[in-house]
Design a protein around this motif. Structure first.
Motif, PDB file in Angstrom:
ATOM      1  N   THR A  17    -108.743  14.333  -6.421  1.00 13.82           N
ATOM      2  CA  THR A  17    -107.123  14.143  -6.000  1.00 13.82           C
ATOM      3  C   THR A  17    -107.020  13.615  -4.696  1.00 13.82           C
ATOM      4  OG1 THR A  17    -107.580  16.114  -4.731  1.00 13.82           O
ATOM      5  CG2 THR A  17    -106.777  16.212  -6.876  1.00 13.82           C
ATOM      6  N   ASP A  50    -103.586  10.665  -8.226  1.00 11.90           N
ATOM      7  CA  ASP A  50    -104.859  11.382  -8.321  1.00 11.90           C
ATOM      8  C   ASP A  50    -105.439  10.455  -8.881  1.00 11.90           C
ATOM      9  OD1 ASP A  50    -104.048  13.589  -7.808  1.00 11.90           O
ATOM     10  OD2 ASP A  50    -104.130  14.592 -10.210  1.00 11.90           O
ATOM     11  N   THR A  95    -110.150   2.289 -14.430  1.00 10.91           N
ATOM     12  CA  THR A  95    -109.903   3.442 -13.352  1.00 10.91           C
ATOM     13  C   THR A  95    -108.199   2.680 -12.228  1.00 10.91           C
ATOM     14  OG1 THR A  95    -110.909   2.179 -11.161  1.00 10.91           O
ATOM     15  CG2 THR A  95    -111.427   3.844 -12.578  1.00 10.91           C
ATOM     16  N   HIS A  96    -107.892   3.844 -12.173  1.00  7.79           N
ATOM     17  CA  HIS A  96    -106.575   3.448 -11.659  1.00  7.79           C
ATOM     18  C   HIS A  96    -105.930   4.685 -11.364  1.00  7.79           C
ATOM     19  CE1 HIS A  96    -105.588   5.532 -15.668  1.00  7.79           C
ATOM     20  NE2 HIS A  96    -104.303   6.016 -14.912  1.00  7.79           N
ATOM     21  N   TYR A  97    -104.412   4.926  -9.919  1.00  6.77           N
ATOM     22  CA  TYR A  97    -104.466   6.256  -9.746  1.00  6.77           C
ATOM     23  C   TYR A  97    -101.976   6.287 -10.626  1.00  6.77           C
ATOM     24  CZ  TYR A  97    -106.662   5.258  -5.352  1.00  6.77           C
ATOM     25  OH  TYR A  97    -107.436   4.921  -4.195  1.00  6.77           O
ATOM     26  N   ASP A  98    -102.887   7.432 -10.553  1.00  8.47           N
ATOM     27  CA  ASP A  98    -101.509   8.012 -10.878  1.00  8.47           C
ATOM     28  C   ASP A  98    -100.406   7.310  -9.814  1.00  8.47           C
ATOM     29  OD1 ASP A  98     -99.253   9.960 -11.621  1.00  8.47           O
ATOM     30  OD2 ASP A  98    -100.729  11.040 -13.364  1.00  8.47           O
ATOM     31  N   GLU A  99     -99.705   7.237 -10.513  1.00  8.86           N
ATOM     32  CA  GLU A  99     -99.121   6.865  -9.552  1.00  8.86           C
ATOM     33  C   GLU A  99     -97.684   8.286  -9.165  1.00  8.86           C
ATOM     34  OE1 GLU A  99     -97.919   3.862  -8.338  1.00  8.86           O
ATOM     35  OE2 GLU A  99     -98.703   2.896  -8.494  1.00  8.86           O
ATOM     36  N   THR A 100     -97.507   8.665 -10.530  1.00 11.13           N
ATOM     37  CA  THR A 100     -96.901  10.404 -10.175  1.00 11.13           C
ATOM     38  C   THR A 100     -97.507  11.780  -8.877  1.00 11.13           C
ATOM     39  OG1 THR A 100     -95.348   9.730 -12.452  1.00 11.13           O
ATOM     40  CG2 THR A 100     -95.317  12.694 -11.040  1.00 11.13           C
ATOM     41  N   THR A 101     -98.432  11.668  -9.521  1.00 12.90           N
ATOM     42  CA  THR A 101     -99.368  12.635  -8.454  1.00 12.90           C
ATOM     43  C   THR A 101    -100.045  12.059  -7.630  1.00 12.90           C
ATOM     44  OG1 THR A 101    -101.106  12.164 -10.264  1.00 12.90           O
ATOM     45  CG2 THR A 101     -99.905  14.109 -10.412  1.00 12.90           C
ATOM     46  N   GLY A 117    -110.898  10.516 -17.928  1.00 13.49           N
ATOM     47  CA  GLY A 117    -109.895  11.014 -17.469  1.00 13.49           C
ATOM     48  C   GLY A 117    -110.063  12.323 -16.655  1.00 13.49           C
ATOM     49  N   VAL A 159    -107.376   8.327 -11.061  1.00 17.59           N
ATOM     50  CA  VAL A 159    -107.822   8.483 -13.071  1.00 17.59           C
ATOM     51  C   VAL A 159    -109.216   7.740 -13.433  1.00 17.59           C
ATOM     52  CG1 VAL A 159    -106.965   9.435 -15.221  1.00 17.59           C
ATOM     53  CG2 VAL A 159    -105.846   9.174 -13.141  1.00 17.59           C
ATOM     54  N   ARG A 210    -110.385  13.331 -12.398  1.00 18.11           N
ATOM     55  CA  ARG A 210    -109.187  13.288 -11.745  1.00 18.11           C
ATOM     56  C   ARG A 210    -109.971  13.249 -10.733  1.00 18.11           C
ATOM     57  NH1 ARG A 210    -103.241  12.588 -12.630  1.00 18.11           N
ATOM     58  NH2 ARG A 210    -103.365  11.970 -15.119  1.00 18.11           N
TER      59      ARG A 210
END
Length: 104
Positions: free
Chosen positions: A32, A22, A14-20, A28, A24, A30
């Motif tokens: 928020t 979210d 798992t990880h955080y989306d650096e752009t949004t 896949g 993750v 997400r």
């Protein structure tokens, strides 16, 4: 059984989306910063129901409702914090991240 203790951790892959911002999950989906679950195809199937990630097993559960006087415990984070869990990027407003995880 693996010798690597992180292999059994609920936050594996798992990880955080650096752009949004979210969170993750494997596969896949997400979550928020507002607690909305988005499936891998980009759809929010549960409408306005808010969710959180349970710290004990990484399961997706309904978020705790707004706190009232009946339950004095601080609200749990939407995504667990601590050992093995990724750190959210700054500036996305993840709520309750300074509160301890509930014993769930």
């Amino acid at each position: 059984m693996s010798d690597n203790p992180t292999q059994g951790h609920p936050a594996l892959d798992t990880h955080y989306d650096e752009t949004t911002g979210d969170f993750v999950m494997r596969g896949g989906s997400r979550l928020t910063p507002q607690g909305f679950l988005i499936d891998p195809y980009g759809e929010r199937r549960d409408g306005s129901i808010q969710h959180r990630i349970r710290s004990s097993d990484g399961a997706i559960v309904r978020a705790i409702p707004v706190q009232d006087g009946a339950d004095p415990r601080p609200l749990p984070p939407l995504v667990p914090t601590g050992s093995g869990w990724p750190t959210p990027p700054e500036g996305f407003g993840w709520p309750n991240l300074d509160n301890p995880n509930w014993n769930d």
